[in-house]
Design a protein around this motif. Structure first.
Motif, PDB file in Angstrom:
ATOM      1  N   TRP A 163       4.338  -4.371  10.598  1.00 55.34           N
ATOM      2  CA  TRP A 163       4.726  -3.716   9.347  1.00 55.34           C
ATOM      3  C   TRP A 163       5.686  -4.600   8.548  1.00 55.34           C
ATOM      4  O   TRP A 163       5.562  -4.703   7.317  1.00 55.34           O
ATOM      5  CB  TRP A 163       5.396  -2.375   9.662  1.00 55.34           C
ATOM      6  CG  TRP A 163       6.127  -1.789   8.498  1.00 55.34           C
ATOM      7  CD1 TRP A 163       5.597  -1.052   7.477  1.00 55.34           C
ATOM      8  CD2 TRP A 163       7.524  -1.916   8.211  1.00 55.34           C
ATOM      9  NE1 TRP A 163       6.584  -0.709   6.568  1.00 55.34           N
ATOM     10  CE2 TRP A 163       7.775  -1.228   6.999  1.00 55.34           C
ATOM     11  CE3 TRP A 163       8.592  -2.546   8.871  1.00 55.34           C
ATOM     12  CZ2 TRP A 163       9.053  -1.151   6.444  1.00 55.34           C
ATOM     13  CZ3 TRP A 163       9.865  -2.470   8.317  1.00 55.34           C
ATOM     14  CH2 TRP A 163      10.078  -1.775   7.123  1.00 55.34           C
ATOM     15  N   ALA A 164       6.628  -5.241   9.223  1.00 52.23           N
ATOM     16  CA  ALA A 164       7.604  -6.085   8.537  1.00 52.23           C
ATOM     17  C   ALA A 164       6.925  -7.268   7.848  1.00 52.23           C
ATOM     18  O   ALA A 164       7.276  -7.630   6.712  1.00 52.23           O
ATOM     19  CB  ALA A 164       8.655  -6.579   9.522  1.00 52.23           C
TER      20      ALA A 164
ATOM     21  N   ARG B  67       5.922  -1.178  -4.925  1.00 48.20           N
ATOM     22  CA  ARG B  67       6.151  -1.979  -3.720  1.00 48.20           C
ATOM     23  C   ARG B  67       7.064  -1.245  -2.738  1.00 48.20           C
ATOM     24  O   ARG B  67       6.791  -1.207  -1.527  1.00 48.20           O
ATOM     25  CB  ARG B  67       6.772  -3.327  -4.097  1.00 48.20           C
ATOM     26  CG  ARG B  67       5.776  -4.331  -4.667  1.00 48.20           C
ATOM     27  CD  ARG B  67       6.455  -5.644  -4.994  1.00 48.20           C
ATOM     28  NE  ARG B  67       6.621  -5.798  -6.435  1.00 48.20           N
ATOM     29  CZ  ARG B  67       7.158  -6.857  -7.015  1.00 48.20           C
ATOM     30  NH1 ARG B  67       7.605  -7.855  -6.281  1.00 48.20           N
ATOM     31  NH2 ARG B  67       7.277  -6.929  -8.324  1.00 48.20           N
TER      32      ARG B  67
ATOM     33  N   ALA C  49       1.935   5.212   6.721  1.00 44.20           N
ATOM     34  CA  ALA C  49       1.304   3.920   6.437  1.00 44.20           C
ATOM     35  C   ALA C  49       0.003   4.110   5.666  1.00 44.20           C
ATOM     36  O   ALA C  49      -0.284   3.365   4.714  1.00 44.20           O
ATOM     37  CB  ALA C  49       1.040   3.177   7.746  1.00 44.20           C
TER      38      ALA C  49
ATOM     39  N   LEU D 171      -0.481  -3.540   7.062  1.00 42.17           N
ATOM     40  CA  LEU D 171       0.145  -2.221   7.127  1.00 42.17           C
ATOM     41  C   LEU D 171      -0.743  -1.232   7.884  1.00 42.17           C
ATOM     42  O   LEU D 171      -0.245  -0.398   8.652  1.00 42.17           O
ATOM     43  CB  LEU D 171       0.440  -1.707   5.718  1.00 42.17           C
ATOM     44  CG  LEU D 171       1.489  -2.498   4.915  1.00 42.17           C
ATOM     45  CD1 LEU D 171       1.640  -1.909   3.523  1.00 42.17           C
ATOM     46  CD2 LEU D 171       2.829  -2.510   5.642  1.00 42.17           C
TER      47      LEU D 171
ATOM     48  N   THR E 129       5.645   0.303   0.896  1.00 42.27           N
ATOM     49  CA  THR E 129       6.110  -0.279   2.160  1.00 42.27           C
ATOM     50  C   THR E 129       7.068   0.636   2.922  1.00 42.27           C
ATOM     51  O   THR E 129       7.170   0.546   4.147  1.00 42.27           O
ATOM     52  CB  THR E 129       6.809  -1.633   1.896  1.00 42.27           C
ATOM     53  OG1 THR E 129       7.882  -1.436   0.949  1.00 42.27           O
ATOM     54  CG2 THR E 129       5.821  -2.642   1.344  1.00 42.27           C
ATOM     55  N   SER E 130       7.776   1.494   2.208  1.00 44.11           N
ATOM     56  CA  SER E 130       8.728   2.379   2.890  1.00 44.11           C
ATOM     57  C   SER E 130       8.089   3.660   3.390  1.00 44.11           C
ATOM     58  O   SER E 130       8.691   4.383   4.195  1.00 44.11           O
ATOM     59  CB  SER E 130       9.886   2.734   1.947  1.00 44.11           C
ATOM     60  OG  SER E 130       9.420   3.465   0.823  1.00 44.11           O
TER      61      SER E 130
ATOM     62  N   VAL F 299       4.044  -7.853   0.569  1.00 38.30           N
ATOM     63  CA  VAL F 299       3.986  -6.921  -0.562  1.00 38.30           C
ATOM     64  C   VAL F 299       5.158  -7.134  -1.507  1.00 38.30           C
ATOM     65  O   VAL F 299       5.005  -7.199  -2.728  1.00 38.30           O
ATOM     66  CB  VAL F 299       3.953  -5.459  -0.061  1.00 38.30           C
ATOM     67  CG1 VAL F 299       4.129  -4.487  -1.233  1.00 38.30           C
ATOM     68  CG2 VAL F 299       2.656  -5.157   0.663  1.00 38.30           C
ATOM     69  N   LEU F 300       6.356  -7.266  -0.944  1.00 37.07           N
ATOM     70  CA  LEU F 300       7.547  -7.411  -1.783  1.00 37.07           C
ATOM     71  C   LEU F 300       7.554  -8.714  -2.570  1.00 37.07           C
ATOM     72  O   LEU F 300       8.164  -8.795  -3.646  1.00 37.07           O
ATOM     73  CB  LEU F 300       8.805  -7.320  -0.911  1.00 37.07           C
ATOM     74  CG  LEU F 300       9.073  -5.963  -0.245  1.00 37.07           C
ATOM     75  CD1 LEU F 300      10.317  -6.027   0.621  1.00 37.07           C
ATOM     76  CD2 LEU F 300       9.206  -4.864  -1.290  1.00 37.07           C
TER      77      LEU F 300
ATOM     78  N   THR G 123       5.144  -5.965   4.852  1.00 37.16           N
ATOM     79  CA  THR G 123       6.127  -5.571   3.838  1.00 37.16           C
ATOM     80  C   THR G 123       6.644  -6.772   3.069  1.00 37.16           C
ATOM     81  O   THR G 123       6.788  -6.730   1.839  1.00 37.16           O
ATOM     82  CB  THR G 123       7.304  -4.833   4.502  1.00 37.16           C
ATOM     83  OG1 THR G 123       6.829  -3.605   5.069  1.00 37.16           O
ATOM     84  CG2 THR G 123       8.397  -4.533   3.491  1.00 37.16           C
TER      85      THR G 123
END
Length: 267
Positions: A186-187, A204, A252, A162, A208-209, A193-194, A190
């Motif tokens: 980033w994806a 989470r 971020a 991130l 990430t958002s 993390v998820l 993410t």
């Protein structure tokens, strides 16, 4: 992790043995130290985490109070009633009905601190624990940045991705298909993390958002403020793209700070 946990136990038992000098005879002191170590290992339940060991030691309380209790037990002639080879018969200080008020208060405060969850209590308590971690492992329940990386390598990688995504924004690298390089990185971060269960779903999603919210919402707000109400859409979009990348970086950074804070204070 194992060496750190074992060192915490060794330091605690050594402190108790030192406190027993002049209070217990040499053979009593040796037996007391042996039974204390055995009981700690029993309560530890094989955990290799310094954090778990620190919690166990906090439940035992002040080593001097343990020595005082042992001296009372021996003075009351209870030694013959307990099997020396049964470490489970070593009582925890919190179970002592005759605990001095001052020691009882200290143990209660320690238990309250250990049972406190993230988001409760002092707002900067987690930050304070992080700063003090390298100085005193008992203060932070055996946790510091090094233990976090060792215990959560996947989560550490996700946070690093991130941050890398944010750092890539100023370079204006060529897009891959229709996606920019920062968005791709980033994806990936993410997704990691998820998929982790080290954070709550709320943390989470927030962590990430945050970059996307910074890019979109922050870009609209800051861009709108910069152009004013009378400017046209072309001017607005120009200002939006001028500030949205910076807002992505800020988002971020804030998201990673939140994730790191929660990971350090994970229960």
């Amino acid at each position: 992790m194992t060496e750190r946990a074992d060192q915490l136990i060794l330091n605690y038992v050594s402190a108790a043995a030192d406190a027993a000098h002049g209070v217990l005879r040499a053979d009593q002191r040796l037996d007391f130290s042996r039974r204390l170590r055995a009981r700690i290992e029993q309560e530890r339940q094989g955990s290799q985490s310094a954090r778990d060991v620190a919690k166990v030691l906090a439940r035992f309380g002040d080593p001097q109070a343990l020595v005082a209790r042992e001296a009372r037990r021996l003075a009351e002639g209870q030694a013959a009633e307990q099997e020396p080879e049964a470490p489970a018969q070593f009582p925890k200080i919190r179970d002592d009905p005759g605990l001095p008020p001052g020691v009882a208060k200290s143990v209660k405060l320690a238990q309250d601190r250990l049972s406190r969850r993230p988001g409760r209590g002092m707002p900067l308590a987690g930050l304070r624990r992080a700063v003090m971690s390298s100085a005193n492992p008992m203060t932070t329940e055996g946790r510091d940045a090094g233990t976090i990386v060792k215990e959560h390598p996947r989560e550490t990688l996700a946070m690093a991705l991130l941050l890398v995504a944010a750092l890539m924004v100023p370079f204006n690298l060529p897009s891959v298909a229709i996606f920019t390089v920062p968005i791709i990185i980033w994806a990936i971060g993410t997704v990691i993390v998820l998929l982790s269960d080290s954070w709550t779903w709320r943390d989470r999603l927030l962590g990430t958002s945050a970059p996307i919210l910074g890019y979109s919402v922050g870009g609209v707000l800051i861009g709108g403020l910069r152009v004013g109400a009378t400017a046209g859409f072309e001017r607005f979009f120009t200002e939006f793209f001028n500030v949205s990348g910076i807002m992505f970086m800020i988002g971020a950074g804030l998201g990673v700070v939140l994730l790191a804070y929660r990971l350090f204070n994970v229960s």
